[in-house]
Design a protein around this motif. Structure first.
Motif, PDB file in Angstrom:
ATOM      1  N   GLY A  86       5.244 -48.091 -25.789  1.00  0.00           N
ATOM      2  CA  GLY A  86       4.906 -47.761 -27.168  1.00  0.00           C
ATOM      3  C   GLY A  86       3.528 -47.174 -27.314  1.00  0.00           C
ATOM      4  O   GLY A  86       3.147 -46.242 -26.604  1.00  0.00           O
ATOM      5  N   GLU A  87       2.735 -47.750 -28.205  1.00  0.00           N
ATOM      6  CA  GLU A  87       1.416 -47.196 -28.518  1.00  0.00           C
ATOM      7  C   GLU A  87       0.438 -47.285 -27.346  1.00  0.00           C
ATOM      8  O   GLU A  87      -0.574 -46.574 -27.319  1.00  0.00           O
ATOM      9  N   PHE A 103       7.015 -40.112 -20.036  1.00  0.00           N
ATOM     10  CA  PHE A 103       8.376 -40.371 -20.511  1.00  0.00           C
ATOM     11  C   PHE A 103       8.932 -41.668 -19.924  1.00  0.00           C
ATOM     12  O   PHE A 103       9.663 -42.397 -20.596  1.00  0.00           O
ATOM     13  N   ALA A 104       8.578 -41.962 -18.683  1.00  0.00           N
ATOM     14  CA  ALA A 104       9.078 -43.168 -18.040  1.00  0.00           C
ATOM     15  C   ALA A 104       8.505 -44.439 -18.666  1.00  0.00           C
ATOM     16  O   ALA A 104       9.129 -45.498 -18.611  1.00  0.00           O
ATOM     17  N   LEU A 105       7.327 -44.324 -19.268  1.00  0.00           N
ATOM     18  CA  LEU A 105       6.663 -45.493 -19.831  1.00  0.00           C
ATOM     19  C   LEU A 105       6.715 -45.523 -21.355  1.00  0.00           C
ATOM     20  O   LEU A 105       5.876 -46.160 -21.993  1.00  0.00           O
ATOM     21  N   THR A 106       7.691 -44.863 -21.926  1.00  0.00           N
ATOM     22  CA  THR A 106       7.805 -44.861 -23.393  1.00  0.00           C
ATOM     23  C   THR A 106       8.012 -46.260 -23.954  1.00  0.00           C
ATOM     24  O   THR A 106       7.696 -46.522 -25.117  1.00  0.00           O
ATOM     25  N   ALA A 107       8.526 -47.187 -23.127  1.00  0.00           N
ATOM     26  CA  ALA A 107       8.735 -48.555 -23.585  1.00  0.00           C
ATOM     27  C   ALA A 107       7.430 -49.253 -23.933  1.00  0.00           C
ATOM     28  O   ALA A 107       7.413 -50.243 -24.669  1.00  0.00           O
ATOM     29  N   ARG A 146      -0.957 -44.252 -25.169  1.00  0.00           N
ATOM     30  CA  ARG A 146      -2.077 -43.400 -25.561  1.00  0.00           C
ATOM     31  C   ARG A 146      -3.195 -43.407 -24.527  1.00  0.00           C
ATOM     32  O   ARG A 146      -4.023 -42.501 -24.495  1.00  0.00           O
ATOM     33  N   TRP A 147      -3.213 -44.444 -23.675  1.00  0.00           N
ATOM     34  CA  TRP A 147      -4.276 -44.546 -22.677  1.00  0.00           C
ATOM     35  C   TRP A 147      -3.937 -43.815 -21.382  1.00  0.00           C
ATOM     36  O   TRP A 147      -4.753 -43.785 -20.461  1.00  0.00           O
ATOM     37  N   LEU A 148      -2.748 -43.255 -21.300  1.00  0.00           N
ATOM     38  CA  LEU A 148      -2.420 -42.421 -20.145  1.00  0.00           C
ATOM     39  C   LEU A 148      -3.259 -41.147 -20.177  1.00  0.00           C
ATOM     40  O   LEU A 148      -3.611 -40.653 -21.256  1.00  0.00           O
ATOM     41  N   PRO A 149      -3.578 -40.586 -19.020  1.00  0.00           N
ATOM     42  CA  PRO A 149      -4.484 -39.424 -18.984  1.00  0.00           C
ATOM     43  C   PRO A 149      -4.037 -38.255 -19.855  1.00  0.00           C
ATOM     44  O   PRO A 149      -4.828 -37.727 -20.655  1.00  0.00           O
ATOM     45  N   THR A 150      -2.790 -37.840 -19.705  1.00  0.00           N
ATOM     46  CA  THR A 150      -2.341 -36.661 -20.448  1.00  0.00           C
ATOM     47  C   THR A 150      -2.192 -36.954 -21.935  1.00  0.00           C
ATOM     48  O   THR A 150      -2.490 -36.102 -22.777  1.00  0.00           O
ATOM     49  N   ARG A 151      -1.741 -38.139 -22.264  1.00  0.00           N
ATOM     50  CA  ARG A 151      -1.568 -38.508 -23.673  1.00  0.00           C
ATOM     51  C   ARG A 151      -2.917 -38.548 -24.383  1.00  0.00           C
ATOM     52  O   ARG A 151      -3.060 -38.070 -25.506  1.00  0.00           O
ATOM     53  N   ALA A 152      -3.912 -39.114 -23.715  1.00  0.00           N
ATOM     54  CA  ALA A 152      -5.249 -39.170 -24.299  1.00  0.00           C
ATOM     55  C   ALA A 152      -5.872 -37.779 -24.371  1.00  0.00           C
ATOM     56  O   ALA A 152      -6.430 -37.379 -25.399  1.00  0.00           O
ATOM     57  N   GLY A 153      -5.752 -37.033 -23.279  1.00  0.00           N
ATOM     58  CA  GLY A 153      -6.363 -35.707 -23.240  1.00  0.00           C
ATOM     59  C   GLY A 153      -5.758 -34.723 -24.214  1.00  0.00           C
ATOM     60  O   GLY A 153      -6.444 -33.819 -24.695  1.00  0.00           O
TER      61      GLY A 153
END
Length: 240
Positions: free
Chosen positions: A189-190, A183-187, A193-200
């Motif tokens: 954008g796309e 949530f903190a890094l929503t800026a 997707r490379w964040l651990p939880t977003r990718a997983g």
């Protein structure tokens, strides 16, 4: 190696924190899945037990994180580390045994959590006389993906603990990565997707135009390997 793995599994089985984390993970999964199933029923829509189960995964992962942290963190809580090295002098063998033991526990508890959550959601539907939606092959694949995700997120927590060593710093770091960072890094954008939880999460809730379930799992695994290598280097080269 077999003896080392057996010893690590025996340690985890006797640690109260492991029992509490496993029981809490299973219970939370079941309760939240039941609550979501009841909510779907009240809204009058077609009830899906699978959707209720998958909706519980963001909460269940907290238990997986704790299970991933425990195998290493408890060694630094007292004199266990020295005792372990007396029994198994080769540090890399200790790391491999601990990692394998953590994966076994994570798989077993993750499977039980998903299965219990599904059963809880199904019972909620039947208790409310709601017409459930039959699970498709794709739904079953997503349930399997949820189990893999819980194992991988726990493995990431295990890798973080190899670097940080102690329970509280590792646990806090992982909770920040899982619940705050996306949530903190929503800026970004796309690129999030490379964040651990977003990718997983593509394993059980695919919604990305680039990552698939397989590539998302590989990204999450890559995070674990990178941190695991750093943690293994510190574990094998340090004096304590």
């Amino acid at each position: 190696m077999r003896r080392a793995l057996g010893a690590e599994l025996s340690k985890l089985r006797t640690l109260p924190l492991t029992t509490y984390a496993a029981a809490g993970m299973i219970l939370v999964s079941a309760l939240i899945a039941a609550a979501l199933a009841g909510l779907h029923t009240e809204r009058g829509g077609a009830a899906s037990a699978v959707d209720a189960v998958l909706g519980a995964m963001p909460y269940a992962q907290a238990g997986a994180i704790l299970l991933g942290v425990v195998p290493v963190a408890h060694e630094y809580a007292g004199r266990q580390f020295s005792t372990t090295l007396i029994a198994v002098p080769r540090r890399m063998r200790v790391i491999v045994a601990k990692t394998c033991a953590a994966m076994v526990v994570l798989f077993l508890v993750g499977t039980l959590s998903v299965a219990t959550a599904w059963l809880s959601a199904e019972l909620t539907h039947r208790a409310s006389d709601a017409g459930g939606v039959a699970a498709t092959a794709e739904d079953l694949a997503r349930l399997g993906g949820a189990i893999v995700y819980l194992v991988l997120i726990g493995l990431l927590a295990h890798a973080v603990t190899l670097v940080l060593r102690h329970l509280v710093p590792a646990l806090v770091s992982m909770l920040v990565v899982v619940y705050i960072l996306p949530f903190a890094l929503t800026a970004l954008g796309e690129h999030t997707r490379w964040l651990p939880t977003r990718a997983g999460s593509q394993l059980f809730a695919p919604d990305d135009a680039v990552l698939t379930a397989l590539t998302g799992a590989l990204v999450l695994l890559a995070w674990s390997i990178a941190l695991g290598v750093a943690g293994a280097a510190r574990f094998t080269l340090s004096d304590a």
